[in-house]
Design a protein around this motif. Structure first.
Motif, PDB file in Angstrom:
ATOM      1  N   HIS A 172      -8.393  -1.062   9.207  1.00 16.99           N
ATOM      2  CA  HIS A 172      -8.317  -0.848   7.755  1.00 16.99           C
ATOM      3  C   HIS A 172      -9.037  -2.020   7.090  1.00 16.99           C
ATOM      4  O   HIS A 172      -8.439  -3.095   6.943  1.00 16.99           O
ATOM      5  N   TRP A 173     -10.282  -1.813   6.706  1.00 17.01           N
ATOM      6  CA  TRP A 173     -11.111  -2.915   6.219  1.00 17.01           C
ATOM      7  C   TRP A 173     -10.517  -3.615   5.000  1.00 17.01           C
ATOM      8  O   TRP A 173     -10.626  -4.819   4.864  1.00 17.01           O
ATOM      9  N   PHE A 174      -9.894  -2.852   4.105  1.00 17.51           N
ATOM     10  CA  PHE A 174      -9.278  -3.433   2.910  1.00 17.51           C
ATOM     11  C   PHE A 174      -7.753  -3.473   3.026  1.00 17.51           C
ATOM     12  O   PHE A 174      -7.064  -3.762   2.047  1.00 17.51           O
ATOM     13  N   GLY A 175      -7.218  -3.170   4.198  1.00 17.17           N
ATOM     14  CA  GLY A 175      -5.771  -3.098   4.360  1.00 17.17           C
ATOM     15  C   GLY A 175      -5.215  -1.763   3.922  1.00 17.17           C
ATOM     16  O   GLY A 175      -5.952  -0.796   3.712  1.00 17.17           O
ATOM     17  N   THR A 176      -3.904  -1.691   3.768  1.00 20.46           N
ATOM     18  CA  THR A 176      -3.235  -0.468   3.316  1.00 20.46           C
ATOM     19  C   THR A 176      -2.338  -0.785   2.130  1.00 20.46           C
ATOM     20  O   THR A 176      -1.936  -1.935   1.923  1.00 20.46           O
ATOM     21  N   ASP A 177      -2.008   0.248   1.360  1.00 23.48           N
ATOM     22  CA  ASP A 177      -1.178   0.036   0.181  1.00 23.48           C
ATOM     23  C   ASP A 177       0.299   0.256   0.503  1.00 23.48           C
ATOM     24  O   ASP A 177       0.692   0.357   1.673  1.00 23.48           O
ATOM     25  N   SER A 178       1.127   0.369  -0.526  1.00 20.05           N
ATOM     26  CA  SER A 178       2.576   0.465  -0.341  1.00 20.05           C
ATOM     27  C   SER A 178       3.020   1.782   0.282  1.00 20.05           C
ATOM     28  O   SER A 178       4.170   1.909   0.698  1.00 20.05           O
ATOM     29  N   LEU A 179       2.113   2.762   0.353  1.00 16.14           N
ATOM     30  CA  LEU A 179       2.432   4.036   1.000  1.00 16.14           C
ATOM     31  C   LEU A 179       1.678   4.222   2.313  1.00 16.14           C
ATOM     32  O   LEU A 179       1.671   5.312   2.882  1.00 16.14           O
ATOM     33  N   GLY A 180       1.048   3.160   2.774  1.00 16.58           N
ATOM     34  CA  GLY A 180       0.340   3.221   4.041  1.00 16.58           C
ATOM     35  C   GLY A 180      -1.023   3.885   3.965  1.00 16.58           C
ATOM     36  O   GLY A 180      -1.618   4.195   4.996  1.00 16.58           O
ATOM     37  N   ARG A 181      -1.546   4.101   2.769  1.00 21.08           N
ATOM     38  CA  ARG A 181      -2.857   4.729   2.612  1.00 21.08           C
ATOM     39  C   ARG A 181      -3.965   3.685   2.772  1.00 21.08           C
ATOM     40  O   ARG A 181      -3.783   2.521   2.390  1.00 21.08           O
ATOM     41  N   ASP A 182      -5.078   4.099   3.334  1.00 21.50           N
ATOM     42  CA  ASP A 182      -6.194   3.197   3.576  1.00 21.50           C
ATOM     43  C   ASP A 182      -6.810   2.760   2.249  1.00 21.50           C
ATOM     44  O   ASP A 182      -7.316   3.600   1.490  1.00 21.50           O
ATOM     45  N   LEU A 183      -6.788   1.462   1.978  1.00 24.83           N
ATOM     46  CA  LEU A 183      -7.242   0.960   0.686  1.00 24.83           C
ATOM     47  C   LEU A 183      -8.757   1.058   0.545  1.00 24.83           C
ATOM     48  O   LEU A 183      -9.260   1.273  -0.573  1.00 24.83           O
ATOM     49  N   ASN A 206       4.348   3.922   8.779  1.00 26.53           N
ATOM     50  CA  ASN A 206       4.327   2.929   9.863  1.00 26.53           C
ATOM     51  C   ASN A 206       3.230   1.884   9.672  1.00 26.53           C
ATOM     52  O   ASN A 206       3.129   0.950  10.474  1.00 26.53           O
ATOM     53  N   ALA A 207       2.412   2.067   8.642  1.00 25.88           N
ATOM     54  CA  ALA A 207       1.315   1.121   8.389  1.00 25.88           C
ATOM     55  C   ALA A 207       1.317   0.686   6.930  1.00 25.88           C
ATOM     56  O   ALA A 207       0.280   0.622   6.277  1.00 25.88           O
ATOM     57  N   VAL A 208       2.508   0.374   6.412  1.00 30.71           N
ATOM     58  CA  VAL A 208       2.649   0.004   5.006  1.00 30.71           C
ATOM     59  C   VAL A 208       2.240  -1.453   4.797  1.00 30.71           C
ATOM     60  O   VAL A 208       2.651  -2.346   5.542  1.00 30.71           O
ATOM     61  N   LEU A 209       1.396  -1.679   3.787  1.00 29.91           N
ATOM     62  CA  LEU A 209       0.993  -3.024   3.360  1.00 29.91           C
ATOM     63  C   LEU A 209       0.462  -3.869   4.510  1.00 29.91           C
ATOM     64  O   LEU A 209       0.817  -5.039   4.671  1.00 29.91           O
ATOM     65  N   GLU A 210      -0.391  -3.271   5.310  1.00 26.72           N
ATOM     66  CA  GLU A 210      -1.053  -4.025   6.375  1.00 26.72           C
ATOM     67  C   GLU A 210      -2.224  -4.816   5.793  1.00 26.72           C
ATOM     68  O   GLU A 210      -2.917  -4.352   4.895  1.00 26.72           O
ATOM     69  N   ALA A 211      -2.447  -6.000   6.320  1.00 27.95           N
ATOM     70  CA  ALA A 211      -3.544  -6.842   5.861  1.00 27.95           C
ATOM     71  C   ALA A 211      -4.880  -6.244   6.316  1.00 27.95           C
ATOM     72  O   ALA A 211      -4.920  -5.420   7.233  1.00 27.95           O
ATOM     73  N   PRO A 212      -5.990  -6.643   5.681  1.00 30.13           N
ATOM     74  CA  PRO A 212      -7.303  -6.158   6.120  1.00 30.13           C
ATOM     75  C   PRO A 212      -7.545  -6.419   7.602  1.00 30.13           C
ATOM     76  O   PRO A 212      -7.237  -7.501   8.114  1.00 30.13           O
ATOM     77  N   SER A 213      -8.069  -5.427   8.290  1.00 29.11           N
ATOM     78  CA  SER A 213      -8.316  -5.519   9.730  1.00 29.11           C
ATOM     79  C   SER A 213      -9.507  -4.642  10.086  1.00 29.11           C
ATOM     80  O   SER A 213     -10.108  -3.997   9.213  1.00 29.11           O
ATOM     81  N   SER A 214      -9.854  -4.608  11.369  1.00 33.59           N
ATOM     82  CA  SER A 214     -10.960  -3.768  11.813  1.00 33.59           C
ATOM     83  C   SER A 214     -10.649  -2.285  11.639  1.00 33.59           C
ATOM     84  O   SER A 214     -11.547  -1.466  11.471  1.00 33.59           O
TER      85      SER A 214
END
Length: 275
Positions: free
Chosen positions: A47-58, A37-45
């Protein structure tokens, strides 16, 4: 300007070392947990570096990857020093045909492109090491492959220092008193040349980090689901045009790490000249 760069480098490396060794423990399993549900999210408060293609915290994965890359850099530098010092000490102490043969062999290895040697040795060690954990095999292969490829320059410098030092009066006195070759090298020559070799050893750390990143990037190093900076750049390269942060943020940390090491080493060299 130089003092400001040195201050930035010191602060960055100190913060990086704390983050990569304690960050994954604090963040827990965020670097492994998949969230579709959080795939490829942009950097935010969140997820500081965003998330990858599997929704893992970058950010968590970048710290985990930094721990692997820096660990390989440190271990490879120590192995490189051990190989280079022993080989160079033997060549510098033995003079004559033994010295010539050892140095010609060293010249031959230095003439071969280093990336080819690292690739060959990494693949060889991966096929030789029969362990149940593939991640451990990859780590050992990278450490051995990088160190076996980069000891030659340190061996040449060690040889020159040993040849110069063994003509000193305190070495002649140790020989006259019956000291063995091993005793003289370890107790007299090693402490005398260590300060000169320390810069080369430290310089090997950022070099090894870059080599690990390259080898993992081309698929000959660490393999998923484990991570390193090379793995993160390899994954980010696939979607550079659409999600550039996946590549740029881990690459920025790699660049700052190598830059900081070189700034501090230049500072150390200048301080050593003033002594």
């Amino acid at each position: 300007m130089k003092s400001f760069s040195r201050w930035i480098a010191r602060v960055f490396l100190a913060g990086l070392m704390f983050a990569i060794f304690f960050g994954p423990w604090i963040l827990g399993e965020q670097g492994y947990e998949q969230n579709m549900n959080a795939v490829l999210e942009a950097p935010s408060s969140q997820h500081w570096f965003g998330t990858d293609s599997l929704g893992r915290d970058l950010f968590a994965r970048t710290l985990m990857g930094g721990r692997v890359s820096v660990l390989i850099g440190l271990v490879s530098a120590l192995l490189t020093f051990a190989l280079g010092f022993v080989y160079g000490s033997i060549a510098g102490w033995m003079d004559g045909w033994i010295d010539r043969v050892l140095m010609r062999f060293c010249d031959i290895l230095m003439a071969i492109p280093s990336f080819i040697l690292v690739s060959v040795f990494c693949l060889s060690f991966q096929s030789i090491l029969h362990l149940n954990d593939p991640h451990t095999v990859a780590l050992l292969s990278l450490c051995f492959g990088i160190s076996i490829t980069h000891w030659m320059s340190l061996a040449r410098v060690t040889r020159g220092l040993v040849m110069e030092t063994k003509r000193r009066s305190f070495i002649e006195a140790a020989i006259a008193l019956g000291g063995t070759k091993t005793h003289i090298i370890t107790r007299h020559i090693f402490p005398h040349v260590m300060s000169s070799l320390l810069v080369l050893v430290a310089l090997q750390i950022p070099t090894s980090i870059l080599y690990e990143s390259f080898m993992s990037f081309i698929g000959l190093g660490i393999h998923p689901p484990e991570t390193s900076w090379g793995i993160l750049m390899r994954e980010g390269w696939k979607s550079l045009s659409s999600f550039p942060y996946l590549l740029l943020l881990p690459s920025l940390l790699l660049f700052l790490t190598v830059w900081s090491f070189h700034i501090l080493l230049d500072d150390f060299r200048e301080a050593k000249k003033d002594i």
